[in-house]
Design a protein around this motif. Structure first.
Motif, PDB file in Angstrom:
ATOM      1  N   THR A   1      13.031  34.061  18.631  1.00 43.77           N
ATOM      2  CA  THR A   1      13.078  32.977  17.676  1.00 43.77           C
ATOM      3  C   THR A   1      13.570  31.237  18.223  1.00 43.77           C
ATOM      4  O   THR A   1      14.739  31.483  18.631  1.00 43.77           O
ATOM      5  N   GLY A   2      12.856  30.430  18.252  1.00 39.23           N
ATOM      6  CA  GLY A   2      13.376  29.268  18.775  1.00 39.23           C
ATOM      7  C   GLY A   2      13.539  27.865  17.893  1.00 39.23           C
ATOM      8  O   GLY A   2      13.352  28.183  16.527  1.00 39.23           O
ATOM      9  N   GLU A   3      13.754  26.867  18.408  1.00 40.32           N
ATOM     10  CA  GLU A   3      13.896  25.777  17.449  1.00 40.32           C
ATOM     11  C   GLU A   3      12.560  25.360  16.515  1.00 40.32           C
ATOM     12  O   GLU A   3      11.664  25.899  17.097  1.00 40.32           O
ATOM     13  N   PHE A   4      12.754  24.574  15.484  1.00 46.60           N
ATOM     14  CA  PHE A   4      11.917  24.129  14.803  1.00 46.60           C
ATOM     15  C   PHE A   4      10.843  25.340  14.365  1.00 46.60           C
ATOM     16  O   PHE A   4       9.892  25.365  13.645  1.00 46.60           O
ATOM     17  N   GLY A   5      11.680  26.772  14.174  1.00 53.03           N
ATOM     18  CA  GLY A   5      11.124  27.715  13.431  1.00 53.03           C
ATOM     19  C   GLY A   5       9.668  28.310  14.646  1.00 53.03           C
ATOM     20  O   GLY A   5       8.970  29.262  14.212  1.00 53.03           O
ATOM     21  N   VAL A   6       9.757  27.773  15.731  1.00 52.82           N
ATOM     22  CA  VAL A   6       8.653  28.345  16.809  1.00 52.82           C
ATOM     23  C   VAL A   6       9.137  29.388  17.503  1.00 52.82           C
ATOM     24  O   VAL A   6      10.195  29.467  17.852  1.00 52.82           O
ATOM     25  N   GLN A   7       8.392  30.481  17.452  1.00 49.91           N
ATOM     26  CA  GLN A   7       8.749  31.557  18.370  1.00 49.91           C
ATOM     27  C   GLN A   7       8.175  31.350  19.601  1.00 49.91           C
ATOM     28  O   GLN A   7       7.006  30.846  19.866  1.00 49.91           O
ATOM     29  N   PHE A   8       8.937  31.890  20.938  1.00 48.48           N
ATOM     30  CA  PHE A   8       8.227  31.890  22.147  1.00 48.48           C
ATOM     31  C   PHE A   8       8.720  32.936  22.801  1.00 48.48           C
ATOM     32  O   PHE A   8       9.396  33.703  22.661  1.00 48.48           O
TER      33      PHE A   8
ATOM     34  N   LYS B   1       3.877  24.040  12.621  1.00 51.08           N
ATOM     35  CA  LYS B   1       4.893  24.393  11.626  1.00 51.08           C
ATOM     36  C   LYS B   1       5.157  23.374  10.788  1.00 51.08           C
ATOM     37  O   LYS B   1       5.468  23.459   9.447  1.00 51.08           O
ATOM     38  N   ALA B   2       5.061  22.001  11.123  1.00 57.86           N
ATOM     39  CA  ALA B   2       5.265  20.937  10.189  1.00 57.86           C
ATOM     40  C   ALA B   2       4.294  20.819   9.210  1.00 57.86           C
ATOM     41  O   ALA B   2       4.353  20.692   7.775  1.00 57.86           O
ATOM     42  N   VAL B   3       2.966  21.162   9.504  1.00 55.48           N
ATOM     43  CA  VAL B   3       1.930  21.100   8.493  1.00 55.48           C
ATOM     44  C   VAL B   3       1.775  22.479   7.602  1.00 55.48           C
ATOM     45  O   VAL B   3       1.593  22.240   6.685  1.00 55.48           O
ATOM     46  N   GLN B   4       2.276  23.482   8.265  1.00 58.47           N
ATOM     47  CA  GLN B   4       2.119  24.796   7.629  1.00 58.47           C
ATOM     48  C   GLN B   4       3.484  25.502   7.768  1.00 58.47           C
ATOM     49  O   GLN B   4       3.171  26.582   8.775  1.00 58.47           O
TER      50      GLN B   4
ATOM     51  N   ASP C   1      10.771  27.195  27.477  1.00 62.65           N
ATOM     52  CA  ASP C   1      12.194  27.570  27.196  1.00 62.65           C
ATOM     53  C   ASP C   1      13.369  26.332  26.998  1.00 62.65           C
ATOM     54  O   ASP C   1      13.816  26.708  26.081  1.00 62.65           O
ATOM     55  N   ARG C   2      12.878  25.372  27.602  1.00 63.21           N
ATOM     56  CA  ARG C   2      13.909  24.309  27.656  1.00 63.21           C
ATOM     57  C   ARG C   2      13.940  23.500  26.327  1.00 63.21           C
ATOM     58  O   ARG C   2      14.591  23.052  25.746  1.00 63.21           O
ATOM     59  N   MET C   3      12.647  23.569  25.904  1.00 65.38           N
ATOM     60  CA  MET C   3      12.331  22.972  24.607  1.00 65.38           C
ATOM     61  C   MET C   3      12.851  23.544  23.472  1.00 65.38           C
ATOM     62  O   MET C   3      13.273  23.104  22.269  1.00 65.38           O
ATOM     63  N   PHE C   4      12.649  25.158  23.483  1.00 66.15           N
ATOM     64  CA  PHE C   4      12.749  25.712  22.156  1.00 66.15           C
ATOM     65  C   PHE C   4      14.012  26.777  22.277  1.00 66.15           C
ATOM     66  O   PHE C   4      14.289  27.208  20.890  1.00 66.15           O
ATOM     67  N   ARG C   5      14.529  27.072  23.346  1.00 68.56           N
ATOM     68  CA  ARG C   5      15.592  28.035  23.256  1.00 68.56           C
ATOM     69  C   ARG C   5      16.804  27.722  22.635  1.00 68.56           C
ATOM     70  O   ARG C   5      17.494  26.478  22.871  1.00 68.56           O
ATOM     71  N   ILE C   6      17.113  28.409  21.638  1.00 72.38           N
ATOM     72  CA  ILE C   6      18.614  28.147  21.082  1.00 72.38           C
ATOM     73  C   ILE C   6      19.472  28.604  21.663  1.00 72.38           C
ATOM     74  O   ILE C   6      19.572  29.820  22.052  1.00 72.38           O
ATOM     75  N   ARG C   7      20.840  27.639  21.770  1.00 72.70           N
ATOM     76  CA  ARG C   7      21.878  28.106  22.775  1.00 72.70           C
ATOM     77  C   ARG C   7      22.466  29.409  22.266  1.00 72.70           C
ATOM     78  O   ARG C   7      22.540  29.863  21.174  1.00 72.70           O
ATOM     79  N   GLY C   8      22.539  30.307  23.465  1.00 72.70           N
ATOM     80  CA  GLY C   8      23.121  31.474  23.077  1.00 72.70           C
ATOM     81  C   GLY C   8      22.109  32.532  22.681  1.00 72.70           C
ATOM     82  O   GLY C   8      22.614  34.021  22.703  1.00 72.70           O
ATOM     83  N   SER C   9      20.929  32.214  22.684  1.00 74.62           N
ATOM     84  CA  SER C   9      20.204  33.419  22.201  1.00 74.62           C
ATOM     85  C   SER C   9      19.754  34.363  23.393  1.00 74.62           C
ATOM     86  O   SER C   9      19.670  33.645  24.501  1.00 74.62           O
ATOM     87  N   ARG C  10      19.407  35.444  22.961  1.00 76.28           N
ATOM     88  CA  ARG C  10      19.141  36.204  24.299  1.00 76.28           C
ATOM     89  C   ARG C  10      17.818  36.893  24.428  1.00 76.28           C
ATOM     90  O   ARG C  10      17.390  37.178  23.154  1.00 76.28           O
TER      91      ARG C  10
ATOM     92  N   LYS D   1      17.152  17.482  28.500  1.00 74.23           N
ATOM     93  CA  LYS D   1      16.251  18.518  27.356  1.00 74.23           C
ATOM     94  C   LYS D   1      15.012  17.775  27.434  1.00 74.23           C
ATOM     95  O   LYS D   1      14.654  16.617  27.831  1.00 74.23           O
ATOM     96  N   ILE D   2      14.117  18.306  26.556  1.00 71.69           N
ATOM     97  CA  ILE D   2      12.828  17.877  26.275  1.00 71.69           C
ATOM     98  C   ILE D   2      12.881  17.521  24.825  1.00 71.69           C
ATOM     99  O   ILE D   2      12.927  18.614  24.010  1.00 71.69           O
ATOM    100  N   TYR D   3      12.529  16.204  24.454  1.00 71.22           N
ATOM    101  CA  TYR D   3      12.470  16.198  23.135  1.00 71.22           C
ATOM    102  C   TYR D   3      11.132  16.132  22.503  1.00 71.22           C
ATOM    103  O   TYR D   3      10.221  15.704  23.147  1.00 71.22           O
ATOM    104  N   PRO D   4      10.892  16.645  21.369  1.00 71.45           N
ATOM    105  CA  PRO D   4       9.644  16.683  20.848  1.00 71.45           C
ATOM    106  C   PRO D   4       9.214  15.217  20.356  1.00 71.45           C
ATOM    107  O   PRO D   4      10.174  14.467  19.787  1.00 71.45           O
ATOM    108  N   ILE D   5       7.905  15.395  20.112  1.00 70.81           N
ATOM    109  CA  ILE D   5       7.556  13.748  19.604  1.00 70.81           C
ATOM    110  C   ILE D   5       7.766  13.825  17.927  1.00 70.81           C
ATOM    111  O   ILE D   5       7.904  12.631  17.458  1.00 70.81           O
TER     112      ILE D   5
END
Ligand SMILES: Nc1ncnc2c1ncn2[C@@H]1O[C@H](COP(=O)(O)OP(=O)(O)OP(=O)(O)O)[C@@H](O)[C@H]1O
Ligand SMILES: [Mg+2]
Length: 469
Positions: A79-86, A30-33, A50-59, A227-231
């Motif tokens: 739709t998750g954090e950083f624009g990544v879908q999971f 996502k960062a590259v494109q 799920d732990r890395m990407f789930r936005i709080r409250g999303s269903r 949490k799991i933080y991204p590099i």
């Protein structure tokens, strides 16, 4: 949108950094494109994705299990954090193992997807049916290895591709968790060079570069928030940050280099098989006699096929036709259950017969050991679901049913002579096998698998007739 480019992270060795690579790769892509749709899912039973990407409250709208049941990923993504879908994980994916019909269940379902972009699949450290399904659908397989023993395990993965007659082109080894402080004397200066040499020696292709072992990266999943933080956000100072963006670029270059997706090829092959199956079905249907074998009423016309109760085929294949349900019921009741008079539809025996007919193959043929007699004896057999004989009844085949003054030609006689008599009079060695069909879709029995099964049973039945002669 198009079918997604599928990237699978797989290695039979546990703890080599698969999940770390899969999750962070999604973010780096996502960062590259930024405008590239990136979707991530995991076949593992921990919930790192799920732990890395789930936005709080999303269903969530479903979970990974549905992907194996033909639901497209676009119907499942969150739709998750950083624009990544999971696609949400599930703790007991293994429980649906029996629902998978082969290594291509996932791929078949994914051919219906217009998700576009890249779909990353993180797998378990096991070549189980789920991993095999992922590999089957993959445009790119990244195989993280951290040492010589984990390289040995790669053999199974390569063997899988060979056995499935798949090109090895998608496979790439990626040395991970490399300690860059270690240096050797001699031609291989460090563990990376050494592993790369091992891989090339075995004919395995590698990604460019490697992922270094970094205490900072290791610490990203250990924090008071759980949490799991991204590099990308929390490990920018590490060499892994640059290595990850390098890997993401290579994945994108791989995508650009291929104008067709693996799923496009699978879709095309599926369509070809379907066309071929439809053709065989049409050819098979064209050989059917159009009328009920017993009463002669027209069952098949240009308008289609009328509800019928039974399908009959002779062991020689010369007769293929349907039989009206009440015609066959009546024939059986009158001749084999010795019931005189018409059979009433509400007769409780009819219900019983209907029930048992579902699990039976019936057959009519010349009685055994009667080859040399002019007298025509007929045998009525019942076989079980597997085509093994349950019972038989032998009796004389009479041309007329009733007494001298009320002569009515026997329907059984007509059925037998019109299907099994070779010279118009004598019974040959052919047998008629009769099977209950779905009354709304009688010709379902002529479809590929169903017909193949029916044919296997016919052969087994014919084999028993030969033995009994
Ligand atoms: N580059 C790295 N440097 C240091 N530690 C790392 C690195 N990558 C992953 N790790 C750590 O190694 C451990 C295993 O990583 P990860 O869970 O990604 O491996 P895996 O192959 O998915 O494991 P499994 O086979 O159990 O699914 C984790 O504790 C992770 O934090
Ligand atoms: Mg993992």
């Amino acid at each position: 949108m198009s079918r997604p480019y599928v990237v699978v992270i797989s290695s039979e060795k546990g703890g080599v950094g698969k999940t770390t690579l899969a999750t962070n790769l999604a973010i780096y892509l996502k960062a590259v494109q930024e405008d590239l749709p990136v979707t991530l899912c995991s076949f593992d039973n921990h919930f790192s994705v799920d732990r890395m990407f789930r936005i709080r409250g999303s269903r969530s709208r479903g979970d990974i299990r549905s992907l194996f049941r033909g639901v497209t990923p676009e119907e499942l993504v969150e739709t998750g954090e950083f624009g990544v879908q999971f696609i949400p994980s599930h703790g007991e994916l293994a429980l649906i193992r029996d629902e998978l019909t082969g290594n291509d269940s996932l791929a078949r379902g994914l051919t219906g997807s217009q998700l576009g972009g890249i779909l990353i699949i993180d797998t378990r450290p096991d070549l189980d049916i789920f991993t095999r399904n992922a590999l089957f659908a993959a445009d790119r397989v990244i195989v993280p290895i951290k040492d010589a023993p984990s390289m040995e395990n790669c053999k199974h993965l390569y063997d899988f591709f060979d056995r499935q007659e798949l090109s090895r082109a998608p496979l790439r080894i990626l040395p991970c968790l490399i300690d860059s402080r270690i240096h050797f004397d001699g031609p291989f200066r460090d563990p990376y060079q050494l592993l790369k040499a091992y891989a090339i020696n075995r004919g395995y292709r590698c990604m460019e570069g490697f992922i270094a072992k970094s205490p900072k990266v290791e610490s990203l999943n250990t924090n008071p928030e759980g949490k799991i933080y991204p590099i990308l956000t929390h490990g920018r100072g590490t060499e892994v940050h640059l290595q990850m963006s390098n890997i993401a670029r290579q994945v994108l270059l791989g995508l650009l280099a291929k104008d067709r997706r693996r799923l496009d090829d699978i879709a095309e092959a599926l369509q070809e098989t379907q066309i071929k199956r439809a053709e065989t079905f049409r050819e098979r249907s064209a050989t059917l006699r159009p009328d009920c074998l017993i009463c002669g009423q027209q069952l098949i016309s240009d308008q289609g096929i009328k509800p019928a109760g039974f399908y009959a085929e002779s062991t020689s294949g010369s007769v293929r036709a349907f039989i009206d349900e009440s015609c066959f019921n009546e024939l059986v009741f009158r001749n084999f259950y010795s019931q005189s008079g018409p059979v009433r539809a509400d007769d409780p025996m009819i219900d019983l017969f209907r029930e048992s007919a579902q699990h039976t193959y019936f057959s009519l043929r010349r009685a055994p050991h009667t080859k040399n007699f002019y007298q025509q004896q007929i045998a009525f057999y019942r076989f079980d679901e597997e085509g093994l004989e349950i019972s038989r009844k032998i009796f004389e085949l009479k041309e007329f049913d009733k007494g001298l003054f009320n002569r009515e030609r026997s329907r059984l006689y007509e059925l037998v002579t019109s299907t099994l008599c070779t010279d118009g009079q004598r019974l040959g060695s052919d047998a008629l096998v009769i099977r209950k069909v779905s009354s709304d879709f009688p010709d379902e029995i002529l479809y590929e698998e169903a017909y193949r099964h029916f044919n296997d049973i016919i052969k087994r039945i014919a084999g028993q007739f030969v033995e009994n002669e």
